[in-house]
Design an enzyme around this catalytic site. Sequence first.
Site, PDB file in Angstrom:
ATOM      1  N   HIS A  38     -17.812   1.632   7.824  1.00 37.14           N
ATOM      2  CA  HIS A  38     -16.458   1.548   8.217  1.00 37.14           C
ATOM      3  C   HIS A  38     -16.239   2.922   8.411  1.00 37.14           C
ATOM      4  CE1 HIS A  38     -12.851   0.413   6.217  1.00 37.14           C
ATOM      5  NE2 HIS A  38     -12.320   1.722   7.260  1.00 37.14           N
TER       6      HIS A  38
ATOM      7  N   ASN B 201       0.494  -1.065   0.197  1.00 38.24           N
ATOM      8  CA  ASN B 201       0.216  -0.248   0.329  1.00 38.24           C
ATOM      9  C   ASN B 201       1.180   1.056   0.143  1.00 38.24           C
ATOM     10  OD1 ASN B 201      -2.222   1.684   0.222  1.00 38.24           O
ATOM     11  ND2 ASN B 201      -2.673   1.411   2.181  1.00 38.24           N
TER      12      ASN B 201
ATOM     13  N   LYS C  54       3.337   0.634   3.205  1.00 41.03           N
ATOM     14  CA  LYS C  54       2.954  -0.181   4.010  1.00 41.03           C
ATOM     15  C   LYS C  54       2.461  -1.711   3.241  1.00 41.03           C
ATOM     16  CE  LYS C  54      -0.346   2.483   6.662  1.00 41.03           C
ATOM     17  NZ  LYS C  54      -2.100   2.612   6.463  1.00 41.03           N
TER      18      LYS C  54
ATOM     19  N   ARG D  28     -10.435   8.299  20.925  1.00 43.94           N
ATOM     20  CA  ARG D  28      -9.954   8.641  22.591  1.00 43.94           C
ATOM     21  C   ARG D  28     -10.108   8.995  22.754  1.00 43.94           C
ATOM     22  NH1 ARG D  28      -6.162   3.316  19.897  1.00 43.94           N
ATOM     23  NH2 ARG D  28      -6.028   5.391  18.778  1.00 43.94           N
TER      24      ARG D  28
ATOM     25  N   GLU E   2      -8.683  -5.897   4.501  1.00 39.29           N
ATOM     26  CA  GLU E   2      -8.073  -5.332   3.613  1.00 39.29           C
ATOM     27  C   GLU E   2      -6.882  -6.247   2.516  1.00 39.29           C
ATOM     28  OE1 GLU E   2      -9.248  -0.726   3.228  1.00 39.29           O
ATOM     29  OE2 GLU E   2      -8.403  -1.594   5.107  1.00 39.29           O
TER      30      GLU E   2
ATOM     31  N   HIS F 262     -12.649   2.657   0.156  1.00 39.92           N
ATOM     32  CA  HIS F 262     -12.887   1.480   1.379  1.00 39.92           C
ATOM     33  C   HIS F 262     -13.638   0.212   0.788  1.00 39.92           C
ATOM     34  CE1 HIS F 262     -12.902   4.964   4.159  1.00 39.92           C
ATOM     35  NE2 HIS F 262     -11.783   4.517   4.346  1.00 39.92           N
TER      36      HIS F 262
ATOM     37  N   ARG G   9      -2.782  -1.947  -3.339  1.00 39.39           N
ATOM     38  CA  ARG G   9      -3.835  -1.380  -3.329  1.00 39.39           C
ATOM     39  C   ARG G   9      -3.868   0.180  -4.177  1.00 39.39           C
ATOM     40  NH1 ARG G   9      -6.005   1.604   2.263  1.00 39.39           N
ATOM     41  NH2 ARG G   9      -7.982   1.967   1.836  1.00 39.39           N
TER      42      ARG G   9
ATOM     43  N   GLY H 191     -15.437   1.020  14.439  1.00 37.30           N
ATOM     44  CA  GLY H 191     -16.284  -0.026  14.280  1.00 37.30           C
ATOM     45  C   GLY H 191     -16.048  -0.881  15.534  1.00 37.30           C
ATOM     46  N   GLU H 192     -14.600  -1.097  15.789  1.00 40.72           N
ATOM     47  CA  GLU H 192     -14.285  -2.254  16.358  1.00 40.72           C
ATOM     48  C   GLU H 192     -13.958  -2.737  17.165  1.00 40.72           C
ATOM     49  OE1 GLU H 192     -10.623  -4.111  13.231  1.00 40.72           O
ATOM     50  OE2 GLU H 192     -11.499  -3.698  12.316  1.00 40.72           O
TER      51      GLU H 192
HETATM   52  P1  AMP Z   1      -8.259   3.139  11.460  1.00 43.40           P
HETATM   53  O1  AMP Z   1      -8.583   4.335  10.452  1.00 43.40           O
HETATM   54  O2  AMP Z   1      -9.707   2.250  10.916  1.00 43.40           O
HETATM   55  O3  AMP Z   1      -6.764   2.699  11.859  1.00 43.40           O
HETATM   56  O4  AMP Z   1      -9.003   3.840  12.641  1.00 43.40           O
HETATM   57  C1  AMP Z   1      -8.045   5.018  13.252  1.00 43.40           C
HETATM   58  C2  AMP Z   1      -9.218   5.181  14.295  1.00 43.40           C
HETATM   59  O5  AMP Z   1      -9.553   4.599  15.632  1.00 43.40           O
HETATM   60  C3  AMP Z   1      -8.418   6.083  15.796  1.00 43.40           C
HETATM   61  O6  AMP Z   1      -8.416   7.578  15.062  1.00 43.40           O
HETATM   62  C4  AMP Z   1      -9.079   6.326  16.830  1.00 43.40           C
HETATM   63  O7  AMP Z   1     -10.082   7.027  16.817  1.00 43.40           O
HETATM   64  C5  AMP Z   1     -10.202   4.909  16.996  1.00 43.40           C
HETATM   65  N1  AMP Z   1      -9.770   4.239  17.421  1.00 43.40           N
HETATM   66  C6  AMP Z   1      -8.923   2.777  18.175  1.00 43.40           C
HETATM   67  N2  AMP Z   1      -9.111   2.490  19.114  1.00 43.40           N
HETATM   68  C7  AMP Z   1     -10.190   2.539  19.595  1.00 43.40           C
HETATM   69  C8  AMP Z   1     -11.311   2.944  20.579  1.00 43.40           C
HETATM   70  N3  AMP Z   1     -10.248   1.737  21.938  1.00 43.40           N
HETATM   71  N4  AMP Z   1     -12.100   3.504  20.883  1.00 43.40           N
HETATM   72  C9  AMP Z   1     -12.213   4.267  20.348  1.00 43.40           C
HETATM   73  N5  AMP Z   1     -11.189   4.446  19.223  1.00 43.40           N
HETATM   74  C10 AMP Z   1     -10.767   4.275  18.688  1.00 43.40           C
END
Ligand code: AMP
Length: 397
Positions: free
Chosen positions: A206, A7, A14, A283, A382, A179, A90, A331-332
Site C-alpha cells: 500500500h 471517515n 469524508k 509526481r 476501503e 491500512h 472508519r 502503487g496504483e
Molecule cells: P494516497 O495517499 O493513496 O491518496 O496517495 C497519494 C499519493 O499518490 C500522492 O501524494 C502522490 O504522490 C501519489 N500519486 C498519485 N498519482 C500519481 C502518479 N501518477 N504518479 C506518481 N505518484 C502519484
Amino acid sequence: MKILVINAGSSSLKYQFMDSVTGDVYAKGLCERIGIDGRLTHKVPGRDNVTRDIAMPTHGEAIQAVLDIMVDAQYGVIKSVDEIEAVGHRVLHGGMAFTESCIIDDACIAAIEKCIPLGPLHNPANLMGIRACQKIMPNTKQVAVFDTAFHMTMPAKAYTYAIPYEYYEKDDVRRYGFHGTSHRFVSARAIDMLGNPEHSRIVCCHLGNGSSLSACVDGKCVDTTMGLGPLAGVPMGTRCGDIDATILEYLMGRYGYDIKEMLNILNKKSGVLGISGVSSDFRDLEKAAAEGNERAELALDKFRYEVCKSIGAYVAAMGGVDAIVFTAGVGENDAGLRAALCQQLGYLGITIDAEKNSQRGKELEISAADSKVKVFVIPTNEELMIAMDTAALVEGK
Ligand code: AMP
C-alpha cells in the site's frame, strides 16, 4: 444495502454513500475546516461538484450538512434520510480489543475510548463522527471498522518489540499495523485473481502518502511494516518510517526540542519531503528528479530501496511468494516505480509486461506470462470494505 461510510478526522470528515453489494457510489464528499468555519464539497457521479460554505463548529453540524445535501431537491440523491440503511465508520486504532469490525454500542464506544492513548490524534475524531451520527440518526445502526483489525492475526514473534516484556503486558506496547482495511481488500482480491488456491503467500504494498506493506499467508496477515503507530516502516510522504531511536536523543539534545517538536519533525517534515526538500508528492519528485534535482532522486531511490527490502524480508518470512500487489495513490498510478521495483526483484523470477504495466485505473495482472511470481495492481477500496462489513453486521450475517 445503502450505506453511508464516514471517515472523520479532527477537522475534516469524508463521506461516501454507496451500495454494499454493487459498490456503486451514489454520492461522496468532504467536510473541511470543522471547528474553524466549514466547507462542504459534494460530488455525485455524472453531475457538477457542489461546494458550499456552511458553519461547522462541531462534527454534528458537518454530519447535518451531509444529510441535508443528500436529501436536497437539486443536489441530493435520496428523498429521505431513512434511505440510509446503516452507517459504517472508519476507526484508526482498535488496540487489542478489536480483531474485527463491530456494531457500535456503549461497550464498543468505551473500548474505542480506551484506545485513545494508542491513537491520540485519530480516535477522538473518529468518536466525534460516531457520536454526531448517533445524535442525528438515533435509529440508524452504526458499525466501526478498524484500521488495525486485519493485522491482529500476526504471530507474537512479529508483533513483539524487543523491549522489556512488561510494557506489552501492562501497557499494550506491540506492533499493531494500519491500512488494515486496504490490505484486507487487496489481499482478498489477489487470492481471487490467483484462482483461489488452497495456499497463498502475498505481499501487499500500500504505497500512498502513507505507505505500509503486509505479508499475508492464506489470506491472514502474518507481518506488517507499521507498528504501535503509523510512523514506522518504509519512508513515506512526510513520515520518517523506521529510524534509530538514538536519533531522537541526539537531535533533542542538540536543538533543545521537546518530544512534541521532535515527533512533529518525524511525522510532518520527514520522509521523501524531508530528504528532497521538494515535496511529499511523488509526481513532483519525479519531475524534479528528471530535471536533475539530486536530492529528489535520492528520496525516490531511498523509497524504492526500502520498499524492495521490505518485500524481500516478507518473502523470507513467508518462505516464498505467490503474488505481489501494488495499491494506493503511488502503487496504483506510478508505472515507472513499479517497473523499477520489479526489475530489482528479478532475482525472484519476476518479469513484468511493460504494456500491461502502462495501463491504469483497473485491476491488472502486470506480470509477464513467464514470471514466477504474479504481480497485480489492485485499486484499493476501503469504503467498499467498510460498507460490506457494515451490511454484513447489520444484517446479522
Ligand atoms: P494516497 O495517499 O493513496 O491518496 O496517495 C497519494 C499519493 O499518490 C500522492 O501524494 C502522490 O504522490 C501519489 N500519486 C498519485 N498519482 C500519481 C502518479 N501518477 N504518479 C506518481 N505518484 C502519484
